[in-house]
Design a protein around this motif. Structure first.
Motif, mmCIF file in Angstrom:
data_model
loop_
_atom_site.group_PDB
_atom_site.id
_atom_site.type_symbol
_atom_site.label_atom_id
_atom_site.label_comp_id
_atom_site.label_asym_id
_atom_site.label_seq_id
_atom_site.Cartn_x
_atom_site.Cartn_y
_atom_site.Cartn_z
ATOM 1 N N TYR A 1 0.842 -1.194 0.000
ATOM 2 C CA TYR A 1 0.000 0.000 0.000
ATOM 3 C C TYR A 1 0.877 1.244 0.000
ATOM 4 O O TYR A 1 1.896 1.286 0.699
ATOM 5 C CB TYR A 1 -0.910 0.034 1.229
ATOM 6 N N LEU B 1 -10.269 0.040 -2.584
ATOM 7 C CA LEU B 1 -9.807 0.579 -1.302
ATOM 8 C C LEU B 1 -10.918 1.385 -0.629
ATOM 9 O O LEU B 1 -11.157 1.260 0.581
ATOM 10 C CB LEU B 1 -8.576 1.459 -1.534
ATOM 11 N N ASP C 1 -13.764 -1.130 0.521
ATOM 12 C CA ASP C 1 -13.429 -1.898 1.726
ATOM 13 C C ASP C 1 -13.424 -1.011 2.968
ATOM 14 O O ASP C 1 -13.904 -1.417 4.036
ATOM 15 C CB ASP C 1 -12.065 -2.566 1.554
ATOM 16 N N GLN C 2 -12.889 0.202 2.832
ATOM 17 C CA GLN C 2 -12.817 1.082 3.993
ATOM 18 C C GLN C 2 -14.204 1.532 4.439
ATOM 19 O O GLN C 2 -14.499 1.573 5.639
ATOM 20 C CB GLN C 2 -11.949 2.304 3.678
ATOM 21 N N THR C 3 -15.071 1.859 3.494
ATOM 22 C CA THR C 3 -16.415 2.311 3.884
ATOM 23 C C THR C 3 -17.225 1.174 4.496
ATOM 24 O O THR C 3 -18.057 1.411 5.387
ATOM 25 C CB THR C 3 -17.173 2.899 2.677
ATOM 26 N N ARG D 1 -15.864 -1.210 6.309
ATOM 27 C CA ARG D 1 -15.331 -1.303 7.673
ATOM 28 C C ARG D 1 -15.889 -0.185 8.546
ATOM 29 O O ARG D 1 -16.222 -0.399 9.722
ATOM 30 C CB ARG D 1 -13.796 -1.233 7.651
ATOM 31 N N ASP D 2 -15.994 1.008 7.963
ATOM 32 C CA ASP D 2 -16.545 2.136 8.725
ATOM 33 C C ASP D 2 -17.972 1.846 9.175
ATOM 34 O O ASP D 2 -18.367 2.182 10.302
ATOM 35 C CB ASP D 2 -16.529 3.407 7.869
ATOM 36 N N GLU E 1 -20.838 8.143 3.301
ATOM 37 C CA GLU E 1 -19.840 9.159 3.635
ATOM 38 C C GLU E 1 -20.264 10.522 3.096
ATOM 39 O O GLU E 1 -20.068 11.550 3.748
ATOM 40 C CB GLU E 1 -18.481 8.761 3.055
ATOM 41 N N ILE F 1 -11.744 9.170 3.238
ATOM 42 C CA ILE F 1 -11.748 7.702 3.226
ATOM 43 C C ILE F 1 -10.338 7.158 3.005
ATOM 44 O O ILE F 1 -9.892 6.236 3.707
ATOM 45 C CB ILE F 1 -12.712 7.183 2.137
ATOM 46 N N ARG G 1 -8.108 7.421 6.054
ATOM 47 C CA ARG G 1 -8.354 6.377 7.056
ATOM 48 C C ARG G 1 -7.802 5.030 6.585
ATOM 49 O O ARG G 1 -7.216 4.275 7.364
ATOM 50 C CB ARG G 1 -9.856 6.252 7.335
ATOM 51 N N ALA G 2 -8.001 4.739 5.290
ATOM 52 C CA ALA G 2 -7.573 3.444 4.761
ATOM 53 C C ALA G 2 -6.053 3.299 4.767
ATOM 54 O O ALA G 2 -5.529 2.189 4.939
ATOM 55 C CB ALA G 2 -8.109 3.257 3.346
#
Length: 410
Positions: A30, A337, A340-342, A344-345, A374, A402, A405-406
């Protein structure tokens, strides 16, 4: 000897584009947040801002017959005239969107010098006793400019003056609200443009020239100053898009019924569809709808018009689009990315909020995950009155949050 899993991972890496390899060539796989946001990697741009105005040379032909055809205008100027390519739609026969009345035509040339030569040639013909005619009517040919063309194409745009193709906005007049800028077009104009096709017997001018409303739409899409996003609202753009879809539907029906195969034909349909697909003001999802109407292949959409893969999944991107020339796998990597992050959020939210989001997810596409949550848009009149610039700021800010955070740990 490498394990099968390691070999599989190496093969997957080898198939990546060079840009994605550079982006992910870190121990963790990453990039840092700053690298991900760098212009050479960040794959999204504001679509409307990609519209560029060019001050081509312009010739105006006055007092044309109302049933003048585009081909007649081109033939009138002669094969040696250096007008823009057909794909650039150089001929603009001005039609009042409300009344459908036609009076003048503008033609765009490659350069100002080319336009001047065309005018000089016709003035020379007059001096030699040969009157310039379109059909049976004598016409006037004069040198013009982009400002005059834009003023005639967008006659209801008050509170501005045109500096070439660029609008200059006058100061607001609180005591004279009718003089203040409200938009380049009105929703009524676009509605009436469709009505001329739906009810042709009420439009005597367009009845004898059935292709005129479609060509008016093409000129509108091509010349609309989309890059001035501070002055274009979501509802105004929707009015243009809705009219485009309606006219494509009506034209397809006319072609199927062979109402007027000489003027309402597949060639005109391709011209309208091409203008719509090339319109920088439309979102990827809007263009996906148009491509569906026109039965375009995915390859034509992506290679010919810069559409992203899975454009139908860009449901909540009202301003963002794919950066030209960006490898598809880079775009997919960023969207994955964000997705997946949203997700998890969402799982970290309180139970009731999580259930509400998951319930609403059933009504939308999961491709971008919970990006829409978001953003937090509330559909309705308040959203419709937002400018494209305001929506763009919200979208890019959401992406930035986002990604931060990711990639916080990388």
């Amino acid at each position: 000897m490498a394990s099968p899993l390691a070999l599989q991972e190496q093969q997957a890496f080898d198939y990546r584009s060079d840009k994605l390899k550079v982006l992910t060539s870190t121990p963790s796989g990453y990039p840092s947040f700053s690298t991900a946001m760098a212009p050479e990697f960040f794959p999204f741009v504001e679509g409307s801002k990609q519209h560029k105005t060019v001050n081509h040379g312009v010739v105006k032909i006055r007092n044309i017959p109302f049933d003048t055809k585009r081909a007649e205008v081109i033939a009138f100027l002669g094969r040696n005239s250096k007008i823009l390519n057909d794909s650039d739609e150089p001929v603009h026969i001005i039609m009042e969107r409300v009344t459908s009345k036609t009076m003048d035509a503008y033609v765009e040339f490659c350069t100002l010098e080319d336009a001047m030569k065309a005018v000089e040639r016709h003035h020379l013909n007059i001096m030699n006793g040969r009157v310039s005619r379109l059909g049976d009517r004598p016409v006037d040919v004069e040198l013009s400019d982009q400002g005059c063309l834009m003023k005639d194409l967008f006659p209801l745009a008050v509170g501005i003056f045109w500096d070439g193709s660029r609008p200059e906005f006058k100061a607001q007049k609180p005591d004279q609200p009718w003089e203040n800028f409200k938009g380049f077009i009105s929703e009524e104009e676009m509605t009436m443009l469709v009505k001329h096709v739906e009810v042709p017997h009420r439009s005597p001018f367009s009845k004898d020239c059935p292709q005129r409303p479609y060509e008016c739409l093409i000129s509108t899409l091509k010349k609309f100053p989309w890059s001035y996003t501070d002055h274009i609202t979501i509802s105004q753009r929707r009015a243009v898009f809705k009219a485009t879809c309606e006219l494509l539907r009506l034209l397809a029906r006319s072609i199927y019924k062979t109402d007027n195969h000489l003027h309402l034909n597949r060639q005109l349909y391709r011209r309208v569809a091409s203008a719509a697909m090339g319109c920088h003001g439309f979102t990827p999802l809007m263009k996906d709808d148009i491509a569906w109407f026109a039965q375009m292949s995915d390859e034509e959409q992506q290679l010919g018009y810069g559409q992203p893969p899975y454009a139908f999944g860009w449901r909540h991107q009202y301003a963002m689009c794919l950066k030209p020339g960006m490898p598809p796998d880079v775009v997919e990597w960023y969207i994955a990315l964000i997705r997946d992050q949203t997700l998890r959020d969402t799982m970290s939210r309180p139970l009731q909020d999580r259930n509400d989001i998951q319930e609403r997810t059933r009504d939308t596409d999961p491709y971008w995950g919970h990006f829409w949550a978001e953003l937090g848009h509330v559909m309705g009149p308040a959203f419709d009155s937002l400018t494209i610039a305001q929506v763009a700021h919200m979208e890019f800010s959401a992406v930035e949050r986002i990604l931060s955070r990711a990639l916080a740990c990388h």
